[in-house]
Design an enzyme around this catalytic site. Sequence first.
Site, PDB file in Angstrom:
ATOM      1  N   GLN A 139       7.444  32.327  20.911  1.00 29.99           N
ATOM      2  CA  GLN A 139       8.889  32.351  20.648  1.00 29.99           C
ATOM      3  C   GLN A 139       9.558  31.155  21.299  1.00 29.99           C
ATOM      4  O   GLN A 139       9.211  30.783  22.401  1.00 29.99           O
ATOM      5  CB  GLN A 139       9.528  33.589  21.264  1.00 29.99           C
ATOM      6  CG  GLN A 139       9.000  34.897  20.756  1.00 29.99           C
ATOM      7  CD  GLN A 139       9.839  36.047  21.259  1.00 29.99           C
ATOM      8  OE1 GLN A 139      11.056  36.011  21.187  1.00 29.99           O
ATOM      9  NE2 GLN A 139       9.192  37.063  21.776  1.00 29.99           N
ATOM     10  N   GLY A 140      10.548  30.606  20.623  1.00 34.71           N
ATOM     11  CA  GLY A 140      11.288  29.482  21.191  1.00 34.71           C
ATOM     12  C   GLY A 140      12.781  29.729  21.178  1.00 34.71           C
ATOM     13  O   GLY A 140      13.524  29.104  20.414  1.00 34.71           O
ATOM     14  N   SER A 155      14.949  30.820  24.490  1.00 34.80           N
ATOM     15  CA  SER A 155      15.663  30.449  25.710  1.00 34.80           C
ATOM     16  C   SER A 155      15.498  28.967  26.052  1.00 34.80           C
ATOM     17  O   SER A 155      14.492  28.345  25.727  1.00 34.80           O
ATOM     18  CB  SER A 155      15.139  31.271  26.888  1.00 34.80           C
ATOM     19  OG  SER A 155      15.355  32.632  26.673  1.00 34.80           O
ATOM     20  N   SER A 196       6.978  33.126  25.362  1.00 32.96           N
ATOM     21  CA  SER A 196       5.803  34.009  25.490  1.00 32.96           C
ATOM     22  C   SER A 196       4.666  33.516  24.608  1.00 32.96           C
ATOM     23  O   SER A 196       4.884  33.154  23.458  1.00 32.96           O
ATOM     24  CB  SER A 196       6.165  35.437  25.092  1.00 32.96           C
ATOM     25  OG  SER A 196       7.158  35.926  25.949  1.00 32.96           O
ATOM     26  N   GLU A 247      12.922  42.831  17.402  1.00 28.00           N
ATOM     27  CA  GLU A 247      12.292  42.835  18.716  1.00 28.00           C
ATOM     28  C   GLU A 247      12.803  43.995  19.566  1.00 28.00           C
ATOM     29  O   GLU A 247      12.048  44.658  20.257  1.00 28.00           O
ATOM     30  CB  GLU A 247      12.567  41.507  19.424  1.00 28.00           C
ATOM     31  CG  GLU A 247      11.929  41.429  20.810  1.00 28.00           C
ATOM     32  CD  GLU A 247      12.006  40.043  21.410  1.00 28.00           C
ATOM     33  OE1 GLU A 247      12.830  39.249  20.952  1.00 28.00           O
ATOM     34  OE2 GLU A 247      11.226  39.770  22.332  1.00 28.00           O
ATOM     35  N   ASN A 269      19.177  43.955  29.574  1.00 27.89           N
ATOM     36  CA  ASN A 269      19.836  45.226  29.289  1.00 27.89           C
ATOM     37  C   ASN A 269      21.347  45.145  29.494  1.00 27.89           C
ATOM     38  O   ASN A 269      22.103  45.882  28.866  1.00 27.89           O
ATOM     39  CB  ASN A 269      19.224  46.335  30.140  1.00 27.89           C
ATOM     40  CG  ASN A 269      17.864  46.757  29.602  1.00 27.89           C
ATOM     41  OD1 ASN A 269      17.306  46.084  28.726  1.00 27.89           O
ATOM     42  ND2 ASN A 269      17.340  47.854  30.099  1.00 27.89           N
ATOM     43  N   GLU A 270      21.772  44.248  30.368  1.00 26.55           N
ATOM     44  CA  GLU A 270      23.223  44.092  30.580  1.00 26.55           C
ATOM     45  C   GLU A 270      23.871  43.533  29.308  1.00 26.55           C
ATOM     46  O   GLU A 270      24.959  43.971  28.904  1.00 26.55           O
ATOM     47  CB  GLU A 270      23.494  43.169  31.775  1.00 26.55           C
ATOM     48  CG  GLU A 270      23.203  43.819  33.127  1.00 26.55           C
ATOM     49  CD  GLU A 270      21.724  44.119  33.370  1.00 26.55           C
ATOM     50  OE1 GLU A 270      20.872  43.342  32.869  1.00 26.55           O
ATOM     51  OE2 GLU A 270      21.404  45.121  34.025  1.00 26.55           O
TER      52      GLU A 270
END
Lengths: 345, 382
Positions: free
Chosen positions: B125-126, B128, B160, B243, B366-367
């Site tokens: 995955q790209g 962040s 990841s 996801e 989660n925030e």
Amino acid sequence: MNFTFDSELDSFVATVSDFITKDYSPQHIRNAWQQESPFSQEKWQSMVGLGITQMTLDERFNGMGLSLDEAALVYEELAYGGVIEPIIEHSILVNNLAHYFPYDLQQLISSKLVDSFIAVVHPLSPLVNHLTQAAGLLSINESSIIYTDVASVSHTILPSNDPSRKLSRIDNLESFQAFQIDKNLEQKIVSSGKVMTAIMMLGLSRRCLDITSEYVKTREQFGKPIGSFQAVKHMLADVAVKIEFAKAAVYRAAYSINADNANHALHANIAKYLAAQAGEIATKNSIQAHGAMGYTWEVDLHIFMRRIWAITSQWSSAGALELEIDRFLQSNLEDLGSTFTFREK
Amino acid sequence: MKLNYTNDQNSFRQEVRSWLERNVPKKPLLSLDTKEGFEQHRHWEKTLNKGNWSMVTWPKEYGGRGLDLIEWLIFEEEYYRAKAPIRVNQNGVFLLGPTLMEYGNEAQKQRFLSAMARGEHIWAQGWSEPNAGSDMAAIRSTAIKQGDKFIINGQKTWSSRASFADWTFGLFRSDLETSRHHGLSFILVPLDASGVSVRPIPQLDGEPGFAEIFFDNVEVPTDNLIGNEGQGWNIAMATAGFERGLMLRSPARFQETAANLIKLASNYDNLAPSINAALIDCWVRAEAYALNIYQTASKIQAGKKIGPESSLGKIFWSNLDLEMHAVALKILGTQSELKNEEAKNISSWIKGFMFSLAGPIYAGTNEIQKNIVAERLLGLPR
């Protein structure tokens, strides 16, 4: 496998929702609290007119014969409205199960199922709500159902913290008719009591969340709505998560009762356990988000919070549910795992 | 509502079970975050593909079986029951795959889906960047169109599987005149392209499960653009929805952990009532997650779209996973820190605990999920 509701029932739910909005406002509930009995025969008949008591009633009694899972959303909507009259109790504990009752008992009560209220008492729910308005009382234990005319019941009225509830302790039954039942039926009644409480908890929790969401959108501090602050957002999101993840478990347990699932008792325990947690956090976080206003008689929030607190331990408290679930787990260790949920025995 | 499997679903389950019994490696594979273990897992993806099990919901022409989500849940239940290897290509099959089905053109589907199913392309995955984490719209990596190519520059991080993967999919700023959510494009980049360098980052467990990726004038054909230029944010949100939702974290995984936790506890006498209460709570929540996902799958099958609701699920499963492992460590007590490979029934809990700590962070913290729930489901002001 299809875990969706019949879309034909959408309009039924909408009708009930409309009734709640137009005819069952918090102001009506406050007015009812001023009466000697908050139970309104007029509202009862309006709800009978909507077909509420006929939904889960078998066709042999002029009912629609829907199973409890199909009717669950309608009962949830009535609970959302905070209805005072025990029409959800009558529909789920009596009407949904009447066709399983002993034949002679069916004959005795059949004329009262659609229009009247029949109360139920069981060791897990020992105080009877609105007994004086009932057309009969069913006292249920492991081996029998006892039918009594309300005139033959000597009882003591006990005040509740929820003014919508008028509770009676049963002191003596002067004349009655007893009917033997098997353990299976009694277990079905207990599961129904748990699922019923869970359905009510879903509706009431959702109401608390809706009232609170509206409040935090308009109440301003530091020059903006308090709902724009993350501390408040996260508190309400936590409530939404708990409600969301109780729902499917409640509908599943409702399904298991009419489907004669061998594990209906476990499913009912899970449903009530999760729904009670949703109710607990819904009340706690709603009052907190309201600040001191949440602690007043004036704000409507408490009408619904009181009901949650009052019913949360009906038909088994959280601790009792834990013990029952634990017993199940210990005696079914080898069945647990990824294929457990819908496995058939 | 009908909460029983059909005869077809039951026989499908038997078919999955017997194939897995014959094919799941008897000896556990090495960690997929080592070079050798990664290749072992790639080999397993190829084995799955030979049995047509890469992704049962995909159409047959791309290596799937054209089955529905309920059958996928059944497959997952059997997969976890059989203790089959972790899917090294989950970024591909569970995230990019559904994205390509929805937004890819026919040529892209032909080119990427089958190669993904065969384990030839393992995906990273790209999303962040060093300064675009929770605030993903702050992306600064650029993809500037020149003729039939994009020229890519910048840096991605926390990617990841990138340490050993073949491709990455990600968001790049293709229009420098716009800002925030606008002007982003969703582009596929081969990690062996000239100008790409990958720097593995050791995780809490010491292994390079993620990596930084640097792009220095990397040329990528415009055929690798998914959807339209500037449409990247919406496509990425759809991918992120897969996801957070049922795709990446099917219930089977948590139900197995919950069952193992109950079984672990049954070996200990005199557990404190608080531990017992926590165990029951975890097991019930795993059950609640499974029931919710069956309901969600049924809704999707009935044609409903799942939007911000997937944030509720992400909050729920990530907290559950963390708490299940935390309770297990309390039960294990002084044994809980042991990492010995011979006693995997003990060491798997500390390993799982380390991994579960990432759950409330990845796929959007989660925030951030709670903000999404509050704003988009409850209508609270931004």
